[in-house]
Design a protein around this motif. Sequence first.
Motif, PDB file in Angstrom:
ATOM      1  N   PRO A 188       0.830  -1.215   0.000  1.00 39.02           N
ATOM      2  CA  PRO A 188       0.000   0.000   0.000  1.00 39.02           C
ATOM      3  C   PRO A 188       0.859   1.257   0.000  1.00 39.02           C
ATOM      4  CG  PRO A 188       0.115  -0.888   2.215  1.00 39.02           C
ATOM      5  CD  PRO A 188       0.906  -1.838   1.339  1.00 39.02           C
ATOM      6  N   THR A 189       1.471   1.578  -1.129  1.00 38.54           N
ATOM      7  CA  THR A 189       2.460   2.653  -1.166  1.00 38.54           C
ATOM      8  C   THR A 189       1.861   4.044  -0.946  1.00 38.54           C
ATOM      9  OG1 THR A 189       2.229   2.630  -3.572  1.00 38.54           O
ATOM     10  CG2 THR A 189       4.075   1.404  -2.635  1.00 38.54           C
ATOM     11  N   LEU A 190       0.561   4.208  -1.138  1.00 33.43           N
ATOM     12  CA  LEU A 190      -0.041   5.514  -0.901  1.00 33.43           C
ATOM     13  C   LEU A 190      -0.344   5.758   0.576  1.00 33.43           C
ATOM     14  CD1 LEU A 190      -2.507   5.850  -3.914  1.00 33.43           C
ATOM     15  CD2 LEU A 190      -0.252   6.902  -3.626  1.00 33.43           C
ATOM     16  N   LEU A 191      -0.422   4.684   1.349  1.00 37.04           N
ATOM     17  CA  LEU A 191      -0.766   4.825   2.762  1.00 37.04           C
ATOM     18  C   LEU A 191       0.303   5.589   3.541  1.00 37.04           C
ATOM     19  CD1 LEU A 191      -2.602   4.259   5.127  1.00 37.04           C
ATOM     20  CD2 LEU A 191      -1.680   1.943   5.242  1.00 37.04           C
ATOM     21  N   PRO A 192       1.606   5.245   3.423  1.00 34.39           N
ATOM     22  CA  PRO A 192       2.612   6.050   4.132  1.00 34.39           C
ATOM     23  C   PRO A 192       2.611   7.508   3.693  1.00 34.39           C
ATOM     24  CG  PRO A 192       3.550   3.964   3.405  1.00 34.39           C
ATOM     25  CD  PRO A 192       2.216   4.087   2.745  1.00 34.39           C
ATOM     26  N   ALA A 193       2.382   7.743   2.405  1.00 29.95           N
ATOM     27  CA  ALA A 193       2.344   9.120   1.921  1.00 29.95           C
ATOM     28  C   ALA A 193       1.181   9.883   2.546  1.00 29.95           C
ATOM     29  CB  ALA A 193       2.231   9.132   0.394  1.00 29.95           C
ATOM     30  N   LEU A 194       0.033   9.227   2.666  1.00 30.70           N
ATOM     31  CA  LEU A 194      -1.139   9.888   3.235  1.00 30.70           C
ATOM     32  C   LEU A 194      -0.921  10.247   4.701  1.00 30.70           C
ATOM     33  CD1 LEU A 194      -4.106  10.766   2.841  1.00 30.70           C
ATOM     34  CD2 LEU A 194      -4.745   8.508   3.702  1.00 30.70           C
ATOM     35  N   VAL A 195      -0.424   9.302   5.486  1.00 31.66           N
ATOM     36  CA  VAL A 195      -0.277   9.600   6.908  1.00 31.66           C
ATOM     37  C   VAL A 195       0.814  10.648   7.138  1.00 31.66           C
ATOM     38  CG1 VAL A 195      -1.221   7.415   7.717  1.00 31.66           C
ATOM     39  CG2 VAL A 195       1.209   7.577   7.274  1.00 31.66           C
ATOM     40  N   ARG A 196       1.854  10.631   6.320  1.00 30.17           N
ATOM     41  CA  ARG A 196       2.872  11.681   6.431  1.00 30.17           C
ATOM     42  C   ARG A 196       2.261  13.056   6.129  1.00 30.17           C
ATOM     43  NH1 ARG A 196       6.966  11.828   9.061  1.00 30.17           N
ATOM     44  NH2 ARG A 196       8.520  10.589   7.938  1.00 30.17           N
ATOM     45  N   TYR A 197       1.455  13.125   5.088  1.00 28.75           N
ATOM     46  CA  TYR A 197       0.896  14.403   4.658  1.00 28.75           C
ATOM     47  C   TYR A 197      -0.077  14.974   5.689  1.00 28.75           C
ATOM     48  CZ  TYR A 197      -0.920  17.902   1.393  1.00 28.75           C
ATOM     49  OH  TYR A 197      -1.274  19.080   0.783  1.00 28.75           O
TER      50      TYR A 197
END
Length: 589
Positions: free
Chosen positions: A152-161
Amino acid sequence: MTPPRTWFPLTGPVTPARGTVEAAPRKLGPVDPLAGPRQALAGRVITMDDAFTVKADGVVYIDQGRIVAVQERAQPAPEGFASVEVVETGGTLFPGLIELHNHLSYNALPLWAPVPKRFEHRGQWPDHQDYRPLISGPMTVIGEYRDARGQPTLLPALVRYVECKCLLGGVTTSQGVKLASNAGIQRFYRGVVRNVEQTDDPELPEAQGRIPDVDAKDARRFLARLKQEDSCFLLHLSEGVTAPDRTDSMARRHFLALEVAPGQWALNTVFTGIHAAGLLPEDFAVLARHGGAMVWSPLSNLLLYGATARADAAQAAAVRIGLGSDWSPTGSKNLLGELKVAWLASQHLFHGLFTARDLVAMATRDAAHILKWERALGTLEAGERADLLVLNGTAGDPYEALVRAKETDLRLVMINGIARYGAPAVMARLAPPDQTVRVGGEARRLFLKQAAGDPDVAAVSLRTATTRLRAALHDIAKLAKAAERPKPAAARRRVLDAPTRPVWSLVLDEIQDRGVNLRPRLPFHGPRDFTGPAHAGRGAARAASPLSTILKPIRLDPLTVADDADFLTAIAQQPNLPAPVKNGLRGLY
């Protein structure tokens, strides 16, 4: 007037409900180890203590993540601090902002502009034709997206953002991002900003915000669940409006259903109702009598319903009030923005009832009291955790200065004694170089390294997260199409004991049925007449059009109002907002 109803009384002793749908998290320790260096921060200090002490030229002394002393600069330094260089912040120090309600997972989405109609209660707007293509559909794709390796490569990006979005608004504590794994385990994302549900810290008892579905629909089990908690039970309550001449509103029934027998309520000192917009003055009296509290989210209420909670009645009943931004589709970008809406609501809807100090208290000391964290957070006092923010300047009324502050006015945000965000000149004295960001055209620094943090998120910078999310939301229909393709059958069954890495996905509140609710759904007129909105049915989801056919490119919501040229214009065009609020907000930015 109280509408007629059928009683479903509690009989016999109430015992704790057995079983749970959630696995207990492994204890990891505090969000940051209490091992930071000795520090001394100078400026005007707004303690928010019981006396609302202000030190015009004060110093906050910090050691191992805790405040050792708060005193006038002229006083001798505490023992052990004689050789510690004082950092001149050039501003006013406040406790960090504690946000008691936010669906952080959705905060990559822009404002629903305009909200298409005036709704009466929370059960209506998720069924509007705009909701799936603009809100639930994109988040379903983001939350379930997997790359070619199945990750789920978008999940880390979402929580960081979304976590950085909190920091850039002075928020040091919020509700967490919940995750679920393919192994059936559920947990909260562990990040830089504290989340109230999973602190892993004995000094900060963990709040609850979700109820197993069976507890949510059974008065006995719901009250038993309340009695198990010793911190705070944050539950959505009476989301909608109740007109004085229509007291039998759907929103109010959500509250009245908590009266499980004549004069006996499923309420206690840990119960905190989020929104509570449909309550009448007599309902706040009941809530106060049982020691309950509420979380006020005025912008989201006004955008959706054209009205907000009767905060004047809550104050008159001595109900403690906290603040929450709700989420970016119908709320403020951060708690700094919600303070402004609360100020305008106070001025124009409640005849100036709440002072700026009252509102700042709701976001600091009062929020800490609601969580039962008042001995650790919410004020700047000796013995408390060093969660604080620094605002530019030291002149004028400090509380009104914070209410009127722009994101560009923040000079420092610190959590557990670690400088996480701020102006370069201040951050250079307090934290190693890490990442940079521009806010309103001005350079700012972030320090996001965290030994106890999520390793997948640690590998993603804010810049990378922004790039990934912007591209994903632009190509959201393409990602949905890829997810809709049939998956090839496995060549052979996996060996039962073969090791496998858990794959995490977002728990998207009430889009997917995870067996938990965010609100009680107790019976009112009959055993099948539940008061709260239900999860979307699986049959309805199957009958709906494929997401790839209805989704269109979406703009990533900017991190701040300072970087969103469209936000205030979109606010001014909202049909449900009272004119003094939508026109006045621009003047506060």
